[in-house]
Design a protein around this motif. Structure first.
Motif, PDB file in Angstrom:
ATOM      1  N   ALA A   1       0.859  -1.094   0.096  1.00 33.64           N
ATOM      2  CA  ALA A   1       0.036   0.030  -0.018  1.00 33.64           C
ATOM      3  C   ALA A   1       0.833   1.486  -0.193  1.00 33.64           C
ATOM      4  O   ALA A   1       0.680   2.123  -0.811  1.00 33.64           O
ATOM      5  CB  ALA A   1      -0.857  -0.087   1.139  1.00 33.64           C
ATOM      6  N   LEU A   2       2.013   1.396   0.743  1.00 33.24           N
ATOM      7  CA  LEU A   2       2.794   2.561   0.895  1.00 33.24           C
ATOM      8  C   LEU A   2       3.483   2.648  -0.430  1.00 33.24           C
ATOM      9  O   LEU A   2       3.718   3.688  -0.873  1.00 33.24           O
ATOM     10  CB  LEU A   2       3.566   2.189   2.113  1.00 33.24           C
ATOM     11  CG  LEU A   2       2.903   2.416   3.564  1.00 33.24           C
ATOM     12  CD1 LEU A   2       3.924   2.003   4.548  1.00 33.24           C
ATOM     13  CD2 LEU A   2       2.391   3.984   3.711  1.00 33.24           C
ATOM     14  N   ALA A   3       4.055   1.524  -0.867  1.00 29.18           N
ATOM     15  CA  ALA A   3       4.862   1.484  -2.184  1.00 29.18           C
ATOM     16  C   ALA A   3       3.840   2.257  -3.418  1.00 29.18           C
ATOM     17  O   ALA A   3       4.323   3.013  -3.951  1.00 29.18           O
ATOM     18  CB  ALA A   3       5.255   0.173  -2.704  1.00 29.18           C
ATOM     19  N   SER A   4       2.760   1.676  -3.425  1.00 32.13           N
ATOM     20  CA  SER A   4       1.539   2.191  -4.381  1.00 32.13           C
ATOM     21  C   SER A   4       1.372   3.570  -4.004  1.00 32.13           C
ATOM     22  O   SER A   4       1.222   4.526  -5.127  1.00 32.13           O
ATOM     23  CB  SER A   4       0.357   1.385  -4.482  1.00 32.13           C
ATOM     24  OG  SER A   4      -0.332   1.671  -3.276  1.00 32.13           O
ATOM     25  N   ALA A   5       1.097   4.270  -2.978  1.00 29.49           N
ATOM     26  CA  ALA A   5       1.005   5.601  -2.707  1.00 29.49           C
ATOM     27  C   ALA A   5       2.016   6.356  -2.877  1.00 29.49           C
ATOM     28  O   ALA A   5       1.891   7.684  -3.388  1.00 29.49           O
ATOM     29  CB  ALA A   5       0.581   5.635  -1.088  1.00 29.49           C
ATOM     30  N   TRP A   6       3.417   5.828  -2.740  1.00 28.03           N
ATOM     31  CA  TRP A   6       4.383   6.849  -3.139  1.00 28.03           C
ATOM     32  C   TRP A   6       4.641   6.787  -4.776  1.00 28.03           C
ATOM     33  O   TRP A   6       4.952   7.803  -5.310  1.00 28.03           O
ATOM     34  CB  TRP A   6       5.862   6.133  -2.593  1.00 28.03           C
ATOM     35  CG  TRP A   6       7.097   6.719  -3.024  1.00 28.03           C
ATOM     36  CD1 TRP A   6       8.151   6.328  -3.385  1.00 28.03           C
ATOM     37  CD2 TRP A   6       7.274   8.252  -2.960  1.00 28.03           C
ATOM     38  NE1 TRP A   6       9.140   7.141  -3.631  1.00 28.03           N
ATOM     39  CE2 TRP A   6       8.780   8.592  -3.283  1.00 28.03           C
ATOM     40  CE3 TRP A   6       6.755   9.164  -2.328  1.00 28.03           C
ATOM     41  CZ2 TRP A   6       9.202   9.773  -3.108  1.00 28.03           C
ATOM     42  CZ3 TRP A   6       7.029  10.539  -2.495  1.00 28.03           C
ATOM     43  CH2 TRP A   6       8.660  10.715  -2.969  1.00 28.03           C
ATOM     44  N   LYS A   7       4.361   5.734  -5.295  1.00 30.05           N
ATOM     45  CA  LYS A   7       4.353   5.754  -7.013  1.00 30.05           C
ATOM     46  C   LYS A   7       3.481   6.716  -7.660  1.00 30.05           C
ATOM     47  O   LYS A   7       3.580   7.296  -8.427  1.00 30.05           O
ATOM     48  CB  LYS A   7       4.003   4.480  -7.422  1.00 30.05           C
ATOM     49  CG  LYS A   7       4.073   3.915  -8.907  1.00 30.05           C
ATOM     50  CD  LYS A   7       3.591   2.750  -9.409  1.00 30.05           C
ATOM     51  CE  LYS A   7       3.540   2.414 -10.674  1.00 30.05           C
ATOM     52  NZ  LYS A   7       3.205   1.163 -11.022  1.00 30.05           N
ATOM     53  N   TRP A   8       2.095   6.748  -6.713  1.00 23.85           N
ATOM     54  CA  TRP A   8       1.088   7.675  -7.233  1.00 23.85           C
ATOM     55  C   TRP A   8       1.579   9.035  -7.048  1.00 23.85           C
ATOM     56  O   TRP A   8       1.590   9.924  -7.712  1.00 23.85           O
ATOM     57  CB  TRP A   8      -0.277   7.282  -6.299  1.00 23.85           C
ATOM     58  CG  TRP A   8      -1.350   8.467  -6.342  1.00 23.85           C
ATOM     59  CD1 TRP A   8      -1.536   9.314  -5.209  1.00 23.85           C
ATOM     60  CD2 TRP A   8      -2.095   9.119  -7.377  1.00 23.85           C
ATOM     61  NE1 TRP A   8      -2.698  10.086  -5.402  1.00 23.85           N
ATOM     62  CE2 TRP A   8      -2.853   9.928  -6.870  1.00 23.85           C
ATOM     63  CE3 TRP A   8      -2.211   8.595  -8.804  1.00 23.85           C
ATOM     64  CZ2 TRP A   8      -3.612  10.730  -7.756  1.00 23.85           C
ATOM     65  CZ3 TRP A   8      -3.015   9.233  -9.679  1.00 23.85           C
ATOM     66  CH2 TRP A   8      -3.951  10.251  -8.952  1.00 23.85           C
ATOM     67  N   GLU A   9       2.219   9.329  -5.910  1.00 20.53           N
ATOM     68  CA  GLU A   9       2.566  10.777  -5.467  1.00 20.53           C
ATOM     69  C   GLU A   9       3.542  11.149  -6.453  1.00 20.53           C
ATOM     70  O   GLU A   9       3.495  12.273  -6.805  1.00 20.53           O
ATOM     71  CB  GLU A   9       3.162  10.708  -4.046  1.00 20.53           C
ATOM     72  CG  GLU A   9       3.524  12.105  -3.369  1.00 20.53           C
ATOM     73  CD  GLU A   9       2.356  13.119  -3.143  1.00 20.53           C
ATOM     74  OE1 GLU A   9       2.523  13.968  -3.813  1.00 20.53           O
ATOM     75  OE2 GLU A   9       1.628  12.678  -2.392  1.00 20.53           O
ATOM     76  N   GLN A  10       4.633  10.475  -6.784  1.00 21.41           N
ATOM     77  CA  GLN A  10       5.659  10.835  -7.796  1.00 21.41           C
ATOM     78  C   GLN A  10       4.827  10.956  -9.277  1.00 21.41           C
ATOM     79  O   GLN A  10       5.276  12.059  -9.765  1.00 21.41           O
ATOM     80  CB  GLN A  10       6.692   9.456  -8.019  1.00 21.41           C
ATOM     81  CG  GLN A  10       7.504   9.311  -6.796  1.00 21.41           C
ATOM     82  CD  GLN A  10       8.427   8.324  -6.904  1.00 21.41           C
ATOM     83  OE1 GLN A  10       7.643   7.031  -6.978  1.00 21.41           O
ATOM     84  NE2 GLN A  10       9.671   8.426  -6.695  1.00 21.41           N
ATOM     85  N   LYS A  11       3.952  10.373  -9.525  1.00 20.62           N
ATOM     86  CA  LYS A  11       3.386  10.523 -10.749  1.00 20.62           C
ATOM     87  C   LYS A  11       2.692  11.889 -10.741  1.00 20.62           C
ATOM     88  O   LYS A  11       3.049  12.562 -11.791  1.00 20.62           O
ATOM     89  CB  LYS A  11       2.310   9.557 -11.272  1.00 20.62           C
ATOM     90  CG  LYS A  11       1.563   9.593 -12.396  1.00 20.62           C
ATOM     91  CD  LYS A  11       0.509   8.681 -12.933  1.00 20.62           C
ATOM     92  CE  LYS A  11       0.091   9.022 -14.215  1.00 20.62           C
ATOM     93  NZ  LYS A  11      -0.860   8.093 -14.528  1.00 20.62           N
TER      94      LYS A  11
END
Length: 340
Positions: free
Chosen positions: A325-335
């Motif tokens: 979940a945290l990895a996906s949240a960070w991927k989204w933030e970066q995008k």
């Protein structure tokens, strides 16, 4: 294809649920007033599913517009109701907004459901109805206590409205009491997009890591928990979205055991604020700048779910880890920062 109305369908949980509904073969109609969402989300949903859902920009507080909507859109077989104001702190400061937005809108919706014989209704409830729990993990039989905030109180009142409506009509309803949704879709096409200062922990973490926020505030380190910070049950938003689809299918297939049912939707595991911070740092390699500040009004010490009922009755179980979940949240933030 069965047609399903999703209110607040461009919001965080709503948009992920729309994706899962479309993946499961439903036709989706979205109502959203864009007060805490963006029209860009519609494009994200379409990119993931290759099918644009029908969208109507509409404020559910406008009773006459709600009536017009249901005259235009025929053959709706179920409603999933997300549209609501949702920040604990804001509700303490502005309770009347919360009572208007979270209660009136449900009443108007249910009046139209009754008029148009739409009998399947999934309600977005919250673990806040339990208040400060007597024991953990929390089961669905735990007492609903006096709410710690106007937001929590609106969820309690909404459930009572649904109980009374189900008892006096053909309505069949399931309230999903969920815990703390985090993360984003694996494609990073949709995710949590708070307007202004985030009210939830994980977007504040990702914005701090991205340099949008100078410092992350931890609200209190003197709670009666192992490390002094609050404990919550953090569930991946995609797991949560899938629970809505399963609950809807339960109603459509008439497998519900009573006209009003409640289910806890969580992972069954609690993580403290400091544990989430550490997990994020481990997953991303980003060091967070955080500072402990005073406790926040309306926060309870520890809340996590007993999910046995949802696991056994719905056949649903959270599958994704907090690290995913945290990895996906960070991927989204970066995008979204790269887009800005």
């Amino acid at each position: 294809m069965k047609k399903i109305l999703v209110t607040g369908g461009l919001g965080y949980i709503g948009s992920h649920t729309v994706v899962e509904l479309q993946n499961a073969g439903f036709e989706v109609v979205i109502i959203d007033n864009l007060s805490n969402s963006s029209l860009d989300v519609l494009g994200g949903i379409t990119n993931i599913t290759s099918q644009p859902p029908t969208f109507e920009r509409l404020d559910l507080r406008n009773k006459s517009k709600v009536t017009e909507f249901f005259k235009l859109h025929k053959n709706i077989e179920g409603v999933i109701h997300f549209a609501a104001s949702k920040a604990v702190g804001e509700s303490v400061k502005n309770p009347l907004l919360y009572y208007e937005n979270n209660i009136n809108t449900l009443v108007y919706l249910l009046q139209e459901c009754k008029a148009h014989k739409i009998n399947n209704f999934i309600f977005s409830s919250s673990c806040t109805v339990y208040g400060e729990p007597d024991s953990l993990p929390i089961t669905e039989t735990a007492p609903v206590k006096k709410a710690m905030s106007p937001y929590g109180n609106t969820k309690q009142i909404n459930e009572e409205i649904l109980i009374d409506t189900c008892a006096s009509s053909q309505l069949q309803s399931i309230a999903l009491r969920y815990f703390n949704p985090i993360g984003a879709h694996e494609t990073a096409e949709i995710g949590e997009l708070p307007i202004g200062v985030p009210q939830n922990l994980v977007p504040f973490i990702t914005q701090s890591a991205a340099g949008i926020r100078e410092q992350l505030s931890v609200f209190g380190n003197d709670y009666n928990t192992p490390d002094g910070s609050c404990i919550r049950d953090y569930i991946h938003v995609v797991d949560l979205a899938k629970a809505h689809v399963v609950a809807l299918q339960r109603l459509l297939e008439q497998k519900n055991k009573s006209s009003f049912e409640v289910f806890n939707i969580g992972t069954g595991q609690g993580n403290s604020v400091f544990e989430v911070i550490k997990a994020f740092e481990n997953v991303t390699g980003k060091k967070l700048n955080y500072n402990v500040v005073e406790r926040r009004s309306g926060d309870v010490t520890a809340v996590y779910a007993d999910t046995t009922k949802a696991n056994e009755e719905l056949g649903w179980k959270a599958e994704k880890t907090i690290q995913q979940a945290l990895a996906s949240a960070w991927k989204w933030e970066q995008k979204i920062r790269n887009k800005a």
